[in-house]
Scaffold this motif. Structure first.
Motif, PDB file in Angstrom:
ATOM      1  N   LEU A  58     -41.146  11.749  16.839  1.00 37.90           N
ATOM      2  CA  LEU A  58     -41.431  10.532  17.607  1.00 37.90           C
ATOM      3  C   LEU A  58     -40.176   9.855  18.164  1.00 37.90           C
ATOM      4  O   LEU A  58     -40.245   8.711  18.619  1.00 37.90           O
ATOM      5  CB  LEU A  58     -42.178   9.526  16.705  1.00 37.90           C
ATOM      6  CG  LEU A  58     -43.536   9.972  16.165  1.00 37.90           C
ATOM      7  CD1 LEU A  58     -44.103   8.941  15.197  1.00 37.90           C
ATOM      8  CD2 LEU A  58     -44.525  10.213  17.291  1.00 37.90           C
ATOM      9  N   ASN A  60     -38.452  10.152  20.811  1.00 35.55           N
ATOM     10  CA  ASN A  60     -38.448   9.755  22.225  1.00 35.55           C
ATOM     11  C   ASN A  60     -39.580   8.800  22.553  1.00 35.55           C
ATOM     12  O   ASN A  60     -39.745   8.382  23.705  1.00 35.55           O
ATOM     13  CB  ASN A  60     -38.552  10.999  23.114  1.00 35.55           C
ATOM     14  CG  ASN A  60     -37.334  11.883  22.970  1.00 35.55           C
ATOM     15  OD1 ASN A  60     -36.216  11.387  22.819  1.00 35.55           O
ATOM     16  ND2 ASN A  60     -37.536  13.191  22.987  1.00 35.55           N
ATOM     17  N   VAL A  61     -40.392   8.484  21.542  1.00 31.69           N
ATOM     18  CA  VAL A  61     -41.550   7.604  21.762  1.00 31.69           C
ATOM     19  C   VAL A  61     -41.293   6.203  21.202  1.00 31.69           C
ATOM     20  O   VAL A  61     -41.618   5.201  21.846  1.00 31.69           O
ATOM     21  CB  VAL A  61     -42.814   8.213  21.092  1.00 31.69           C
ATOM     22  CG1 VAL A  61     -44.001   7.275  21.220  1.00 31.69           C
ATOM     23  CG2 VAL A  61     -43.128   9.580  21.686  1.00 31.69           C
ATOM     24  N   ILE A  62     -40.687   6.148  20.002  1.00 31.85           N
ATOM     25  CA  ILE A  62     -40.465   4.844  19.354  1.00 31.85           C
ATOM     26  C   ILE A  62     -39.341   4.096  20.074  1.00 31.85           C
ATOM     27  O   ILE A  62     -38.232   4.605  20.191  1.00 31.85           O
ATOM     28  CB  ILE A  62     -40.087   5.026  17.864  1.00 31.85           C
ATOM     29  CG1 ILE A  62     -41.238   5.711  17.111  1.00 31.85           C
ATOM     30  CG2 ILE A  62     -39.771   3.684  17.218  1.00 31.85           C
ATOM     31  CD1 ILE A  62     -40.899   6.066  15.677  1.00 31.85           C
ATOM     32  N   PRO A  63     -39.625   2.894  20.572  1.00 36.92           N
ATOM     33  CA  PRO A  63     -38.564   2.122  21.255  1.00 36.92           C
ATOM     34  C   PRO A  63     -37.483   1.707  20.253  1.00 36.92           C
ATOM     35  O   PRO A  63     -37.767   1.460  19.095  1.00 36.92           O
ATOM     36  CB  PRO A  63     -39.317   0.882  21.778  1.00 36.92           C
ATOM     37  CG  PRO A  63     -40.762   1.215  21.687  1.00 36.92           C
ATOM     38  CD  PRO A  63     -40.914   2.202  20.595  1.00 36.92           C
ATOM     39  N   ALA A  70     -40.772   0.732  12.382  1.00 36.58           N
ATOM     40  CA  ALA A  70     -41.544   1.970  12.534  1.00 36.58           C
ATOM     41  C   ALA A  70     -41.149   2.986  11.464  1.00 36.58           C
ATOM     42  O   ALA A  70     -42.009   3.619  10.838  1.00 36.58           O
ATOM     43  CB  ALA A  70     -41.323   2.561  13.931  1.00 36.58           C
ATOM     44  N   ILE A  74     -43.475   4.581   8.374  1.00 38.57           N
ATOM     45  CA  ILE A  74     -43.634   6.026   8.190  1.00 38.57           C
ATOM     46  C   ILE A  74     -43.240   6.409   6.769  1.00 38.57           C
ATOM     47  O   ILE A  74     -43.947   7.153   6.083  1.00 38.57           O
ATOM     48  CB  ILE A  74     -42.774   6.794   9.232  1.00 38.57           C
ATOM     49  CG1 ILE A  74     -43.380   6.625  10.637  1.00 38.57           C
ATOM     50  CG2 ILE A  74     -42.656   8.258   8.878  1.00 38.57           C
ATOM     51  CD1 ILE A  74     -42.481   7.077  11.756  1.00 38.57           C
TER      52      ILE A  74
END
Lengths: 225, 193
Positions: A58, A60-63, A70, A74
Motif C-alpha cells: 500500500l 503508493n496508496v497511503i498518503p 495507517a 495495520i
C-alpha cells in the motif's frame, strides 16, 4: 538490496535489540524465560512480516500525512490476530506473555521498519526485512533469556539444570538491565573488532593491488625501452 | 491567474478515506477470525480439567453459595470418574484483577494445583508450577487445613521475597483457602465412589 545484505543487517549489523536498541520493553520483561522469549520472537516475526508486506503493497496508496496512523492500524490488526491465535492454540504461552502481547503494537521496531524500509521498498525486500529483523530480535531475546533463566532460576524451559543453584538478581528487573547492558557492550565490541579486521583486510588488498599496478606499469616501461 | 489543479490523492478527504477503508477491512477480518478462533467457557473449563487431573469424565457438582468464604468465590466443582474432586476458586488481595486457581483432591489429599487465569494480574507469570507443587501438593484436608503467605517454597526462599510474586501470592493463597475451606465444610475429600 541483496538478500544477503538484508539478512546480515537484520540479524547482525542492524540487530534491533543490541544495535538499534529497539523493543527494549519486551526484551527486558519477557527474557526471564527462554520459552517466553521464543514465543514473543515468533509473534514479532509474524507481525513484522505481515505488516511489512501490507505496508509495502500500500506504499503508493497511503498518503504521507496519515502514514503513521495507517501503519499503526495495520500493525494492530496483525497483533490482534496473533493474540486470538495464541489464546486458541497456545493458552499457556498467551497467559505467560500477558500484557506484552498486545504491547507488540507499540513496539518501536515494527513501526520503525514499516516507516523506514517497507514504505520505501518492494514487497519481496520488505518481507525479507521483516523476517530477518524478527529473527534478529528473537535471537537477541533468546540469548538474554538463556542467561537470565539459567543463572536466575537454575532452569531452562522450566527444567532444573544447575541442581538448585541460582543467582536471584538475574531473574529480577535489575538483572535484566545488567544482562542487557553487558550484551550490548559485548555485541558492539565484537562488531567493532570484526569491522576493524575487515578494514585492515581491505586496506591490505588495496595496497597489494596498487603495488601490482605499479609493477605492471614499470614492466611495460622497461619493455618499451 | 494560475489555477493549480489539486489531485484527488492529495486531498484530506482521500487521506481520511484510506484510513476508513483500512479500519473497516481490519474490522471485517478480525470479526471473522474472532468467530473462528473463539474460545468458549466450556473449552476453557475442559482445558483446566485436563491439565489438573486425568479422567475419562467429570460430573458437575452443585455449589452451595452459603458455604463460600468471603475471601473469594467458588467458580466450579467437578467430580472425576474415580471420585477425585476438582475445584476452581478465585481469590482477592492480588496486585490487580482476580486470580483463579484449580485444585485436584483425591482421598483427602491435594494432588495437583494450577493457576487457571490471572485476569490481568500478569505478575502470576513469576509463580512457577514448582512453587504451586511445593506449596499445595501433598497437603491433607484434615478439617483445619489453611495456607498462609509465609510458607517457604522454591528451595527455601520465601515466595513473598520474590519481588514479582510478592503482590500476587496472597491472591493465590486466598483462592486456595477458599477452595479447601469449602471442601472441608462440605466434607468433599475426593474419596472413592
Amino acid at each position: 538490496m541483496k538478500v544477503k545484505d538484508i539478512a546480515l543487517d537484520g540479524v547482525v549489523r542492524q540487530n534491533p535489540v543490541f544495535k538499534l536498541v529497539l523493543g527494549t520493553c519486551p526484551a527486558l520483561a519477557v527474557s526471564t524465560s527462554l520459552a517466553n522469549a521464543i514465543g514473543m520472537g515468533a509473534a514479532v516475526i509474524f507481525v513484522l512480516m505481515c505488516s511489512n508486506i501490507l505496508v509495502s503493497l500500500l506504499r503508493n496508496v497511503i498518503p504521507g500525512s496519515v502514514r503513521i496512523p495507517a501503519f499503526i492500524m495495520i500493525i494492530a490488526t496483525f497483533v490482534t490476530v496473533v493474540i486470538l491465535a495464541f489464546d486458541k492454540f497456545l493458552p499457556d504461552l498467551s497467559s505467560s506473555l500477558g500484557m506484552f502481547l498486545p504491547l507488540i503494537v507499540v513496539n518501536c521496531l515494527i513501526l520503525a521498519r514499516a516507516e523506514a524500509f517497507a514504505s520505501a521498498n518492494k514487497v519481496g525486500a520488505a518481507a525479507l526485512d521483516g523476517l530477518f529483523m524478527g529473527i534478529g530480535f528473537t535471537l537477541a531475546l533468546s540469548v538474554m533469556a538463556f542467561i537470565r533463566e539459567l543463572l536466575g532460576t537454575g532452569c531452562l524451559f522450566g527444567v532444573e539444570v544447575l541442581g538448585g543453584f541460582s543467582i536471584g538478581i538475574f531473574a529480577s528487573s535489575a538483572g535484566g538491565f545488567l544482562v542487557y547492558g553487558l550484551l550490548i557492550a559485548a555485541f558492539v565490541a565484537g562488531s567493532n573488532a570484526i569491522s576493524a579486521k575487515n578494514k585492515k583486510k581491505q586496506a591490505a588488498a588495496e595496497k597489494a593491488a596498487k603495488l601490482q599496478a605499479a609493477q605492471a606499469v614499470a614492466a611495460s616501461e622497461t619493455e618499451v625501452k | 491567474m494560475t489555477i493549480t489543479k489539486k489531485s484527488f490523492k492529495s486531498t484530506p478527504f482521500f487521506a481520511v478515506l484510506i484510513l476508513v477503508i483500512i479500519a473497516l477491512s481490519s474490522g471485517l477480518i478480525l470479526s471473522v477470525l474472532s468467530d473462528v478462533l473463539y474460545v468458549s467457557d466450556e473449552e476453557k473449563t475442559n482445558r483446566d480439567l485436563a491439565k489438573v487431573y486425568t479422567s475419562d469424565s467429570f460430573t458437575a457438582i452443585e455449589i452451595d453459595s452459603s458455604a463460600i468464604s468471603a475471601e473469594g468465590n467458588i467458580l466450579y466443582l467437578y467430580q472425576a470418574a474415580d471420585g477425585a474432586v476438582v475445584i476452581k476458586a478465585s481469590g482477592i488481595k492480588g496486585w490487580k484483577g482476580v486470580t483463579e486457581i484449580v485444585l485436584a483432591v483425591k482421598d483427602g489429599e491435594i494432588v495437583n494445583a494450577i493457576i487457571s487465569s490471572h485476569n490481568g494480574d500478569d505478575k502470576t507469570s513469576s509463580i512457577k508450577a514448582s512453587h504451586l507443587q511445593q506449596m499445595f501438593v501433598g497437603q491433607k484436608l484434615d478439617g483445619n487445613l489453611e495456607f498462609t503467605t509465609t510458607g517457604t517454597v522454591g528451595g527455601g526462599t520465601l515466595i513473598t521475597a520474590a519481588p514479582s510474586c510478592y503482590a500476587t501470592w496472597p491472591a493465590v493463597i486466598s483462592a486456595a483457602n477458599v477452595a479447601v475451606d469449602y471442601l472441608q465444610t462440605k466434607n468433599l475429600t475426593g474419596g472413592a465412589n
